[in-house]
Design a protein around this motif. Structure first.
Motif, PDB file in Angstrom:
ATOM      1  N   SER A  98      -9.855   6.109  -6.857  1.00 21.31           N
ATOM      2  CA  SER A  98     -11.113   5.365  -6.992  1.00 21.31           C
ATOM      3  C   SER A  98     -12.254   6.022  -6.230  1.00 21.31           C
ATOM      4  N   GLY A  99     -11.979   7.135  -5.582  1.00 15.72           N
ATOM      5  CA  GLY A  99     -13.014   7.841  -4.845  1.00 15.72           C
ATOM      6  C   GLY A  99     -13.223   7.315  -3.441  1.00 15.72           C
ATOM      7  N   LYS A 100     -12.325   6.457  -2.997  1.00 20.64           N
ATOM      8  CA  LYS A 100     -12.425   5.910  -1.647  1.00 20.64           C
ATOM      9  C   LYS A 100     -11.283   6.458  -0.802  1.00 20.64           C
ATOM     10  N   TYR A 101     -11.257   6.050   0.461  1.00 14.79           N
ATOM     11  CA  TYR A 101     -10.194   6.464   1.363  1.00 14.79           C
ATOM     12  C   TYR A 101      -9.323   5.273   1.742  1.00 14.79           C
ATOM     13  N   ILE A 102      -8.041   5.543   1.843  1.00 13.83           N
ATOM     14  CA  ILE A 102      -7.099   4.519   2.273  1.00 13.83           C
ATOM     15  C   ILE A 102      -6.457   4.948   3.589  1.00 13.83           C
ATOM     16  N   ASP A 103      -5.971   3.964   4.328  1.00 18.74           N
ATOM     17  CA  ASP A 103      -5.296   4.242   5.593  1.00 18.74           C
ATOM     18  C   ASP A 103      -3.868   4.695   5.307  1.00 18.74           C
ATOM     19  N   GLY A 104      -3.618   5.974   5.560  1.00 21.64           N
ATOM     20  CA  GLY A 104      -2.279   6.515   5.341  1.00 21.64           C
ATOM     21  C   GLY A 104      -1.562   6.819   6.647  1.00 21.64           C
ATOM     22  N   SER A 105      -1.951   6.139   7.723  1.00 18.45           N
ATOM     23  CA  SER A 105      -1.421   6.446   9.048  1.00 18.45           C
ATOM     24  C   SER A 105       0.095   6.290   9.120  1.00 18.45           C
ATOM     25  N   GLU A 106       0.628   5.272   8.472  1.00 16.49           N
ATOM     26  CA  GLU A 106       2.062   5.044   8.549  1.00 16.49           C
ATOM     27  C   GLU A 106       2.842   6.016   7.665  1.00 16.49           C
ATOM     28  N   ASN A 107       2.137   6.945   7.009  1.00 13.28           N
ATOM     29  CA  ASN A 107       2.807   8.034   6.290  1.00 13.28           C
ATOM     30  C   ASN A 107       3.343   9.093   7.239  1.00 13.28           C
ATOM     31  N   LEU A 108       3.018   8.972   8.521  1.00 12.52           N
ATOM     32  CA  LEU A 108       3.542   9.897   9.521  1.00 12.52           C
ATOM     33  C   LEU A 108       4.914   9.390   9.958  1.00 12.52           C
ATOM     34  N   ILE A 109       5.911   9.661   9.130  1.00  7.93           N
ATOM     35  CA  ILE A 109       7.259   9.167   9.377  1.00  7.93           C
ATOM     36  C   ILE A 109       7.830   9.835  10.623  1.00  7.93           C
ATOM     37  N   GLY A 110       8.245   9.031  11.578  1.00  2.00           N
ATOM     38  CA  GLY A 110       8.761   9.551  12.828  1.00  2.00           C
ATOM     39  C   GLY A 110       7.813   9.335  13.981  1.00  2.00           C
ATOM     40  N   MET A 111       6.622   8.776  13.689  1.00  4.81           N
ATOM     41  CA  MET A 111       5.643   8.536  14.747  1.00  4.81           C
ATOM     42  C   MET A 111       5.398   7.062  15.009  1.00  4.81           C
ATOM     43  N   TYR A 112       5.639   6.229  14.012  1.00 11.78           N
ATOM     44  CA  TYR A 112       5.361   4.807  14.161  1.00 11.78           C
ATOM     45  C   TYR A 112       6.610   4.065  14.614  1.00 11.78           C
ATOM     46  N   PRO A 113       6.418   2.971  15.355  1.00  7.18           N
ATOM     47  CA  PRO A 113       7.536   2.309  16.038  1.00  7.18           C
ATOM     48  C   PRO A 113       8.770   2.062  15.192  1.00  7.18           C
ATOM     49  N   GLN A 114       8.585   1.741  13.910  1.00 11.19           N
ATOM     50  CA  GLN A 114       9.732   1.386  13.090  1.00 11.19           C
ATOM     51  C   GLN A 114      10.587   2.575  12.678  1.00 11.19           C
ATOM     52  N   ASN A 115      10.100   3.824  12.913  1.00 12.44           N
ATOM     53  CA  ASN A 115      10.878   4.978  12.456  1.00 12.44           C
ATOM     54  C   ASN A 115      10.915   6.131  13.458  1.00 12.44           C
ATOM     55  N   ILE A 116      10.785   5.834  14.752  1.00 12.51           N
ATOM     56  CA  ILE A 116      10.847   6.870  15.778  1.00 12.51           C
ATOM     57  C   ILE A 116      12.303   7.181  16.104  1.00 12.51           C
TER      58      ILE A 116
END
Length: 391
Positions: free
Chosen positions: A56-74
């Motif tokens: 759509s030409g906008k930006y989305i928050d893809g922060s949790e795409n960093l697998i291994g950095m967020y609490p649920q997947n460290i």
């Protein structure tokens, strides 16, 4: 666990999801922390912010795409102090590059590579660099990766990783940073260590920023380092030019290919490097933005230092007399200080290079904040202004 973000330190801009539009990752500054060793204050890094473009030409928050950095997947091995964030988290020691030569831009942070699947989803699973490349493993417990950078320095299709250790590591062990140099395979654990030449301030250097440029047009990427002293703190500015010899070694050619910088040894040195064509002659120049904190002579600091590329020799540009700027005595109520002999001549603050009016010539954006007074509790005024080229 709540993460407090106070701002961004280092930003990477790449097309991470392969849609032809640039995305970005911001290394974030977190909450304040007190050093238990010397009582000094600093800040923790916070979790990065990832912005990915969408259809759509906008930006989305893809922060949790960093697998291994967020609490649920460290991975538990990446959180040895069990504080809920990975031990390799950083707001500045981050780099982007294609480390497995699959055509997708990956991410490196401190000691770990997060591999991109081509859609902007990153995973820590995969080959990792040897502990012999990581400052915190070489000199525990107070060493760390201070800065990182990436480019293909041996032209084998794999982006190499430059690691700059913190100033404490350098003062205790000597030397400078090093390159984790690829060996033509995606097995980064077998890549070799190439030490860089000694820094500007021997055993007393903070390596603040790095950029690459082929300054002599020999087909190999050379390296520019911006550094300052650890003690006196952030005293000394200037750049170091390291020639890529084409044989997986580097030589310091600063004295031969850069203007004399000895007068900059008392200037405040923290800042960023920008590689850009300043004078529109087709050759890439260097802009070094540094802190403009000033006390008194001889510590008269420059916020913007420009090195003009003249056939591979980088000549300092006279920013004092050739670039206009705003200073605090021009604000209403402070005019009486303009001719006050007790105040030294002001200098240009950070001026970010950009082509504002789309005329093909480089301009600058800068700002100045009104000086505060104990007799004036009102908030200071911030003035943003442009410096347009005269062509």
């Amino acid at each position: 666990m709540i993460q407090i973000s106070l701002g961004s330190h280092r930003t990477l801009v790449e097309d991470f999801n392969g849609d032809g539009v640039l995305d970005f990752i911001c290394g974030m500054i977190g909450e304040p922390v007190i050093n238990k060793v010397d009582g000094g204050t600093n800040s923790k890094p916070a979790l990065p912010i990832v912005a990915l473009s969408n259809i759509s030409g906008k930006y989305i928050d893809g922060s949790e795409n960093l697998i291994g950095m967020y609490p649920q997947n460290i991975n538990y091995l990446d959180d040895l102090n069990k504080d809920g964030v990975p031990d390799f988290l950083s707001d500045r020691a981050i780099a982007s590059g294609d480390f497995n030569n699959d055509g997708f831009i990956d991410l490196f942070m401190v000691s770990r590579i997060l591999y991109n699947d081509g859609k902007g989803i990153f995973n820590i699973n995969g080959s990792q660099i040897s502990n012999q490349m990581i400052p915190s493993k070489l000199d525990p417990p107070y060493s760390n990766t201070y800065e990182a950078f990436s480019d293909d320095f041996n032209n084998d299709g794999f982006d190499d990783i430059i690691i700059a250790p913190d100033s404490g590591f350098i003062s205790r062990n000597g030397g400078s940073g090093w390159v984790v140099m690829s060996n033509g395979t995606p097995d980064v654990s077998s890549w070799i260590k190439v030490n860089l030449p000694d820094p500007r301030y021997l055993n007393n250097t903070k390596l603040n920023h790095m950029k690459s440029i082929d300054f002599n047009n020999d087909g190999f990427r050379d390296l520019i380092l911006a550094s300052t002293r650890e003690s006196p703190y952030y005293s000394g500015a200037g750049i170091q030019l390291l020639k890529n010899n084409g044989d997986e070694t580097f030589s310091d050619v600063t004295s031969l290919n850069v203007s004399d910088q000895t007068h900059m040894d008392q200037w405040h040195g923290e800042g960023d490097l920008i590689i850009i064509d300043v004078n529109n002659d087709g050759a890439l120049d260097i802009v070094h933005l540094t802190g403009n904190t000033s006390d008194s002579p001889p510590n008269i600091h420059h916020g913007t230092n420009i090195y003009i590329n003249k056939s591979g020799f980088f000549e300092l540009y006279d920013t004092d007399n050739k670039l206009p700027f705003v200073w605090w005595a021009q604000f209403k109520g402070w005019e009486s200080f303009i001719k006050d002999v007790n105040f030294y001549k002001p200098k240009l603050d950070n001026a970010f290079p950009i082509n504002i009016n789309n005329d093909g010539w480089l301009d600058f954006i800068s700002y100045k904040k009104q000086i505060m007074s104990s007799n004036n509790p009102t908030p200071g005024i911030n003035v943003f202004y442009t410096i347009e080229s005269k062509n």
